[in-house]
Design an enzyme around this catalytic site. Structure first.
Site, mmCIF file in Angstrom:
data_model
loop_
_atom_site.group_PDB
_atom_site.id
_atom_site.type_symbol
_atom_site.label_atom_id
_atom_site.label_comp_id
_atom_site.label_asym_id
_atom_site.label_seq_id
_atom_site.Cartn_x
_atom_site.Cartn_y
_atom_site.Cartn_z
ATOM 1 N N LYS A 119 35.994 35.504 41.047
ATOM 2 C CA LYS A 119 37.361 35.602 40.538
ATOM 3 C C LYS A 119 37.581 37.011 40.010
ATOM 4 O O LYS A 119 36.696 37.579 39.362
ATOM 5 C CB LYS A 119 37.616 34.565 39.437
ATOM 6 C CG LYS A 119 39.024 34.668 38.848
ATOM 7 C CD LYS A 119 39.433 33.435 38.059
ATOM 8 C CE LYS A 119 38.867 33.324 36.683
ATOM 9 N NZ LYS A 119 39.207 34.450 35.765
ATOM 10 N N GLU A 121 40.433 39.433 37.909
ATOM 11 C CA GLU A 121 41.671 39.522 37.132
ATOM 12 C C GLU A 121 42.511 40.686 37.616
ATOM 13 O O GLU A 121 41.964 41.752 37.929
ATOM 14 C CB GLU A 121 41.345 39.746 35.646
ATOM 15 C CG GLU A 121 40.738 38.542 34.965
ATOM 16 C CD GLU A 121 40.565 38.756 33.464
ATOM 17 O OE1 GLU A 121 41.103 39.734 32.910
ATOM 18 O OE2 GLU A 121 39.875 37.924 32.857
ATOM 19 N N GLU A 188 47.508 32.349 33.974
ATOM 20 C CA GLU A 188 47.152 32.128 32.564
ATOM 21 C C GLU A 188 48.329 32.495 31.667
ATOM 22 O O GLU A 188 48.866 33.612 31.746
ATOM 23 C CB GLU A 188 45.908 32.976 32.192
ATOM 24 C CG GLU A 188 45.503 32.747 30.732
ATOM 25 C CD GLU A 188 44.082 33.186 30.400
ATOM 26 O OE1 GLU A 188 43.333 33.621 31.299
ATOM 27 O OE2 GLU A 188 43.724 33.099 29.209
HETATM 28 O O1 KIV Z 1 36.999 33.378 31.721
HETATM 29 C C1 KIV Z 1 37.593 32.294 31.795
HETATM 30 O O2 KIV Z 1 37.167 31.259 31.252
HETATM 31 C C2 KIV Z 1 38.831 32.257 32.567
HETATM 32 C C3 KIV Z 1 39.666 31.025 32.454
HETATM 33 C C4 KIV Z 1 40.265 30.903 31.126
HETATM 34 C C5 KIV Z 1 40.663 30.956 33.536
HETATM 35 O O3 KIV Z 1 39.162 33.191 33.216
#
Ligand code: KIV
Length: 268
Positions: A119, A121, A188
């Site tokens: 993932k 950001e 988010e």
């Molecule tokens: O780091 C995390 O836990 C996240 C979630 C809150 C989506 O990115």
């Protein structure tokens, strides 16, 4: 000879099919082997090894100090603890600053943990990075709205998409990230009506956190869900247990037992 576990792990296509069938997607964070096993046995669809590791497990104020080595250590444990959920590992702060750096980080994560996706950001600025990784066959989950790695630049943790201009930027970023090949996107702390609108505009699933019920799925930090923390959970989390109280009670009882032993002989 291939190893047969008897359980088929979900894929990015399975996750996308859930949205197409109108079935909601359930995602939770996990940072360790035992928690991953419990969530996996309960039927969670996606396990996120979030860089919230920094706040929740390592005791930092933000996610910024979390390193790639931290993420790899914990993602490997989560991967070992699960057989069904797709495991997604965050690329932490400073490890996806440009497409080539992100590619090196993602390759290390996939090779050293065995997990299925990373993932990243970021909004429009992350689009070339997502495209580069997807071009190399890496499954990428995007993350827009409140992006905690940018907390100092954003000036705090707050809801995003309140003005028309902000909403437009988020919609365009979501569409560009989908076009770049992201298989899903975390929203988010996005204004709920806007999160619903983005969900309707995209083919890929949106996974909301603090963004209302209109997303294709929901994610929570596991500690917020089960009430295992020092700080109160965010208001949208609605804890379903008070594990902190259970731990305190058990430890208090243990201390009492140790300090005032009964007459019974010890078992060992
Ligand atoms: O780091 C995390 O836990 C996240 C979630 C809150 C989506 O990115």
């Amino acid at each position: 000879m291939s190893v047969q576990t008897g359980t088929k792990r979900l894929t990015t296509r399975d996750i996308q099919a859930l949205k197409q069938r109108g079935e909601k997607i359930a995602m939770l964070t996990a940072y360790d082997h035992v928690t991953a096993s419990l969530l996996d046995q309960s039927g969670i669809d996606i396990l996120l090894v979030g860089d919230s590791l920094g706040n929740v497990v390592l005791g930092y104020e933000t996610t910024l100090p979390v390193t790639l080595a931290d993420m790899i250590r914990h993602a490997a444990a989560v991967q070992r603890g699960s057989t069904r959920a797709i495991v997604v590992c965050d690329l932490p702060f400073g490890t996806a600053t440009d497409p080539e750096t992100a590619l090196r980080s993602a390759v290390a994560v996939l090779q050293e943990t065995g997990c299925q996706a990373v993932k990243i950001e970021g909004g429009a600025a992350a689009v070339p990075t997502v495209a580069r990784l997807v071009g190399q066959g890496i499954a990428v989950m995007a993350h827009i709205g409140l992006t905690p790695q940018a907390v100092h630049q954003l000036g705090g943790y707050y809801r995003h998409g309140k003005t028309d201009a902000e909403a437009r930027i988020l919609i365009e970023a979501a569409q560009a990230l989908q076009a770049a090949g992201a298989f899903a996107i975390v929203l988010e702390m996005v204004v709920p009506e806007l999160a619903t609108e983005i969900t309707g505009l995209l083919d890929i699933p949106t996974i909301g956190i603090g963004s209302g019920p209109g997303c294709a799925g929901q994610v929570l930090v596991i500690n917020d869900l089960i009430g295992l923390g020092i700080q109160p959970a965010p208001s949208f989390a609605k804890p379903k247990a008070d594990v902190a109280a259970i731990v305190r009670d058990a430890v208090t009882a243990y201390i009492a037992d140790v300090k005032s032993p009964s007459e019974e002989p010890p078992l060992v």
